[in-house]
Design an enzyme around this catalytic site. Structure first.
Site, PDB file in Angstrom:
ATOM      1  N   ASP A 195      -0.317  -7.930  -5.931  1.00 36.85           N
ATOM      2  CA  ASP A 195       0.619  -6.837  -6.221  1.00 36.85           C
ATOM      3  C   ASP A 195       1.604  -6.666  -5.073  1.00 36.85           C
ATOM      4  O   ASP A 195       2.529  -5.865  -5.167  1.00 36.85           O
ATOM      5  CB  ASP A 195      -0.161  -5.528  -6.440  1.00 36.85           C
ATOM      6  CG  ASP A 195       0.761  -4.409  -6.926  1.00 36.85           C
ATOM      7  OD1 ASP A 195       1.488  -4.628  -7.910  1.00 36.85           O
ATOM      8  OD2 ASP A 195       0.760  -3.320  -6.308  1.00 36.85           O
TER       9      ASP A 195
ATOM     10  N   ILE B  93      -9.511   3.523  -1.788  1.00 37.60           N
ATOM     11  CA  ILE B  93      -9.256   2.585  -2.891  1.00 37.60           C
ATOM     12  C   ILE B  93     -10.400   1.566  -2.997  1.00 37.60           C
ATOM     13  O   ILE B  93     -10.932   1.326  -4.092  1.00 37.60           O
ATOM     14  CB  ILE B  93      -7.895   1.869  -2.687  1.00 37.60           C
ATOM     15  CG1 ILE B  93      -6.765   2.901  -2.754  1.00 37.60           C
ATOM     16  CG2 ILE B  93      -7.697   0.771  -3.730  1.00 37.60           C
ATOM     17  CD1 ILE B  93      -5.408   2.395  -2.282  1.00 37.60           C
TER      18      ILE B  93
ATOM     19  N   GLU C 252       8.343  -8.860   0.531  1.00 35.06           N
ATOM     20  CA  GLU C 252       8.716  -8.266  -0.765  1.00 35.06           C
ATOM     21  C   GLU C 252       9.924  -7.334  -0.699  1.00 35.06           C
ATOM     22  O   GLU C 252      10.581  -7.095  -1.714  1.00 35.06           O
ATOM     23  CB  GLU C 252       7.527  -7.487  -1.353  1.00 35.06           C
ATOM     24  CG  GLU C 252       7.175  -6.216  -0.585  1.00 35.06           C
ATOM     25  CD  GLU C 252       5.969  -5.465  -1.165  1.00 35.06           C
ATOM     26  OE1 GLU C 252       4.959  -6.120  -1.498  1.00 35.06           O
ATOM     27  OE2 GLU C 252       6.055  -4.224  -1.273  1.00 35.06           O
TER      28      GLU C 252
ATOM     29  N   ARG D 185      -1.433  -4.904   1.237  1.00 35.14           N
ATOM     30  CA  ARG D 185      -0.119  -5.198   1.808  1.00 35.14           C
ATOM     31  C   ARG D 185       0.017  -6.706   1.967  1.00 35.14           C
ATOM     32  O   ARG D 185      -0.927  -7.385   2.389  1.00 35.14           O
ATOM     33  CB  ARG D 185       0.051  -4.529   3.187  1.00 35.14           C
ATOM     34  CG  ARG D 185       0.352  -3.031   3.139  1.00 35.14           C
ATOM     35  CD  ARG D 185       1.746  -2.716   2.584  1.00 35.14           C
ATOM     36  NE  ARG D 185       2.013  -1.289   2.565  1.00 35.14           N
ATOM     37  CZ  ARG D 185       1.752  -0.468   1.554  1.00 35.14           C
ATOM     38  NH1 ARG D 185       1.212  -0.930   0.442  1.00 35.14           N
ATOM     39  NH2 ARG D 185       2.047   0.820   1.628  1.00 35.14           N
TER      40      ARG D 185
ATOM     41  N   HIS E  65       4.429  -4.716  -6.815  1.00 36.86           N
ATOM     42  CA  HIS E  65       4.005  -3.487  -6.127  1.00 36.86           C
ATOM     43  C   HIS E  65       3.964  -2.304  -7.110  1.00 36.86           C
ATOM     44  O   HIS E  65       4.591  -1.260  -6.885  1.00 36.86           O
ATOM     45  CB  HIS E  65       4.932  -3.179  -4.946  1.00 36.86           C
ATOM     46  CG  HIS E  65       4.248  -2.384  -3.857  1.00 36.86           C
ATOM     47  ND1 HIS E  65       4.404  -2.644  -2.531  1.00 36.86           N
ATOM     48  CD2 HIS E  65       3.394  -1.340  -3.926  1.00 36.86           C
ATOM     49  CE1 HIS E  65       3.693  -1.787  -1.817  1.00 36.86           C
ATOM     50  NE2 HIS E  65       3.060  -0.977  -2.649  1.00 36.86           N
TER      51      HIS E  65
HETATM   52  P1  NAD Z   1      -8.067   4.275   3.443  1.00 35.96           P
HETATM   53  O1  NAD Z   1      -7.549   4.641   4.772  1.00 35.96           O
HETATM   54  O2  NAD Z   1      -8.814   5.279   2.637  1.00 35.96           O
HETATM   55  O3  NAD Z   1      -9.005   2.986   3.559  1.00 35.96           O
HETATM   56  C1  NAD Z   1      -8.693   1.875   4.340  1.00 35.96           C
HETATM   57  C2  NAD Z   1      -9.985   1.252   4.825  1.00 35.96           C
HETATM   58  O4  NAD Z   1      -9.651   0.076   5.550  1.00 35.96           O
HETATM   59  C3  NAD Z   1     -10.770   2.195   5.771  1.00 35.96           C
HETATM   60  O5  NAD Z   1     -12.115   2.272   5.364  1.00 35.96           O
HETATM   61  C4  NAD Z   1     -10.616   1.526   7.112  1.00 35.96           C
HETATM   62  O6  NAD Z   1     -11.733   1.714   7.984  1.00 35.96           O
HETATM   63  C5  NAD Z   1     -10.475   0.053   6.698  1.00 35.96           C
HETATM   64  N1  NAD Z   1      -9.926  -0.771   7.749  1.00 35.96           N
HETATM   65  C6  NAD Z   1      -9.024  -0.428   8.718  1.00 35.96           C
HETATM   66  N2  NAD Z   1      -8.813  -1.484   9.532  1.00 35.96           N
HETATM   67  C7  NAD Z   1      -9.586  -2.485   9.071  1.00 35.96           C
HETATM   68  C8  NAD Z   1      -9.805  -3.822   9.494  1.00 35.96           C
HETATM   69  N3  NAD Z   1      -9.203  -4.316  10.587  1.00 35.96           N
HETATM   70  N4  NAD Z   1     -10.663  -4.567   8.789  1.00 35.96           N
HETATM   71  C9  NAD Z   1     -11.294  -4.073   7.709  1.00 35.96           C
HETATM   72  N5  NAD Z   1     -11.141  -2.835   7.264  1.00 35.96           N
HETATM   73  C10 NAD Z   1     -10.294  -2.046   7.931  1.00 35.96           C
HETATM   74  O7  NAD Z   1      -6.809   3.738   2.631  1.00 35.96           O
HETATM   75  P2  NAD Z   1      -6.683   3.531   1.062  1.00 35.96           P
HETATM   76  O8  NAD Z   1      -6.104   4.760   0.452  1.00 35.96           O
HETATM   77  O9  NAD Z   1      -7.940   2.979   0.523  1.00 35.96           O
HETATM   78  O10 NAD Z   1      -5.514   2.442   1.015  1.00 35.96           O
HETATM   79  C11 NAD Z   1      -5.726   1.132   1.525  1.00 35.96           C
HETATM   80  C12 NAD Z   1      -4.397   0.384   1.557  1.00 35.96           C
HETATM   81  O11 NAD Z   1      -3.952   0.161   0.217  1.00 35.96           O
HETATM   82  C13 NAD Z   1      -3.242   1.191   2.192  1.00 35.96           C
HETATM   83  O12 NAD Z   1      -3.230   1.070   3.594  1.00 35.96           O
HETATM   84  C14 NAD Z   1      -2.024   0.586   1.563  1.00 35.96           C
HETATM   85  O13 NAD Z   1      -1.514  -0.435   2.388  1.00 35.96           O
HETATM   86  C15 NAD Z   1      -2.542  -0.020   0.261  1.00 35.96           C
HETATM   87  N6  NAD Z   1      -1.944   0.652  -0.908  1.00 35.96           N
HETATM   88  C16 NAD Z   1      -1.304  -0.114  -1.827  1.00 35.96           C
HETATM   89  C17 NAD Z   1      -0.719   0.493  -2.942  1.00 35.96           C
HETATM   90  C18 NAD Z   1      -0.025  -0.309  -4.011  1.00 35.96           C
HETATM   91  O14 NAD Z   1       0.651   0.273  -4.874  1.00 35.96           O
HETATM   92  N7  NAD Z   1      -0.156  -1.620  -4.046  1.00 35.96           N
HETATM   93  C19 NAD Z   1      -0.787   1.887  -3.093  1.00 35.96           C
HETATM   94  C20 NAD Z   1      -1.475   2.630  -2.130  1.00 35.96           C
HETATM   95  C21 NAD Z   1      -2.046   2.011  -1.035  1.00 35.96           C
END
Ligand code: NAD
Length: 329
Positions: free
Chosen positions: A258, A154, A263, A234, A295
């Site tokens: 979001d 993302i 929540e 989150r 969300h």
């Molecule tokens: P992803 O696993 O592809 O990317 C997460 C990134 O965060 C990775 O590059 C990882 O190395 C990095 N990371 C891990 N620990 C870290 C830290 N301590 N400090 C900095 N970076 C760190 O995941 P994604 O698909 O990009 O999703 C990211 C987050 O988005 C999910 O974990 C989820 O909580 C959230 N999300 C929200 C919604 C929504 O509807 N609001 C939907 C999907 C996902």
């Protein structure tokens, strides 16, 4: 194999039904999974859970008693599941590791643009026949510094969109995304530097033990005055009490959220006939410079189709081989 789908909503049921196509036996309940609803899973080998469900150690123990052996998460995030406990009980858990990252990244941009260009206020004024522009001045994103915390699926899409706006990109991640670096000239630096130098900060990392309250009083105090703060990851990554203080002292000019740390009892349900018993949330949503969505960043047709397809595929694989490629424990 019979699967009970908890927390079913009108927005995702049609996608699951279409993908299941009568080949999978699915039962649906609108109730969220918690200690008092775990018993509904009696007679089901698998349950499909949403982000609002609670798969704590106690709940998992009850699911085990009911005969549940597999949990298919309809989400990327798994912070709502006690994975270690599931493992010790012999319950396998699989997630949907990827589905349209564009849905969430584009929603982050929507929050940012709506706040900066005062779209909500502009609409309210138009409805009141007030066509003055004095309260609607925004800023160019071009040449501004955008800091991204978490440049995975993302975060990297968000970075590319912001690159298109002509922004300077800073990032903090525990792993450098080399492909993104080449494509966008994003600069990786420390978490503190990202927070100190950015005009806009977007959170795109998971919630885990390392990121819980990563954004707190101490880091807010280092940010540029007037930073725009976007969180579609989150709620628990941000200490809401400290966020409110940063809004009050002007460190944060706008917040687009979001997600919210508490929540679960609020989002996804209609509470229009009652009071929201959460003073922190009431305070947060009272700010004119805070834009909250419940969300909904993932809520696109493409994302919902992707979630349904991977969820059913995980269930399918598990029922044939007692494992799926997306197992996370
Ligand atoms: P992803 O696993 O592809 O990317 C997460 C990134 O965060 C990775 O590059 C990882 O190395 C990095 N990371 C891990 N620990 C870290 C830290 N301590 N400090 C900095 N970076 C760190 O995941 P994604 O698909 O990009 O999703 C990211 C987050 O988005 C999910 O974990 C989820 O909580 C959230 N999300 C929200 C919604 C929504 O509807 N609001 C939907 C999907 C996902």
């Amino acid at each position: 194999m019979k699967t009970l789908v908890y927390s079913i909503h009108g927005f995702d049921k049609p996608f699951l039904v279409e993908v299941a196509d009568g080949k999978h036996e699915l039962d649906f309940t609108e109730q969220p999974l918690n200690e008092s609803t775990a018993h509904l899973a009696k007679g089901f080998e698998a349950v499909a859970l949403f982000t609002s469900d609670n798969a704590s150690a106690e709940v998992l123990a009850k699911l085990k008693e009911c005969g549940v052996k597999f949990i298919a998460l309809r989400s990327v995030g798994y912070d709502h599941v006690d994975l270690a406990k599931a493992k010790s009980l012999g319950i396998k858990v699989a997630n949907v590791p990827a589905y349209s990252p564009y849905a969430i990244a584009e929603h982050s941009v929507a929050l940012l643009m709506a706040l900066n260009r005062k779209i909500v206020l502009g609409q309210q004024l138009i409805r009141q026949n007030d066509f003055r522009l004095d309260r609607l001045v925004g800023f160019d994103l071009h040449a501004k510094t955008v800091g991204i915390v978490g440049t995975g699926k993302i975060g990297s899409v968000f970075a590319k969109i912001m690159n298109g706006f002509g922004c300077k990109l800073l990032a903090y991640d525990v792993e450098v995304n080399e492909a993104l670096s080449k494509e966008t000239q994003i600069e990786y630096t420390t978490f503190e530097n990202v927070c100190k130098q950015s005009d806009v900060i977007s959170i795109n990392c998971p919630l885990n033990a390392d990121t819980k309250y990563m954004f707190n009083k101490s880091i807010f105090s280092k940010m540029k005055k007037g930073v725009v703060f976007i969180n579609t990851a989150r709620g628990g990554i941000v200490d809401t009490v400290d966020l409110i203080e940063a809004l009050d002292n002007g460190t944060i000019s706008f917040a687009g959220l979001d997600v919210y740390e508490n929540e679960k009892p609020i989002f996804f349900y209609n509470h229009s006939d009652k009071k929201i018993e959460d003073e922190l949330f009431e305070k947060l949503r009272s700010y004119p410079n805070v834009l909250i969505t419940g969300h909904q960043a993932f809520l696109t047709n493409e994302a919902l189709q992707g979630i349904a397809a991977t969820t059913m595929n995980n269930i399918d694989q598990w029922s044939k081989e007692e494992k799926s490629i997306n197992d996370i424990n």
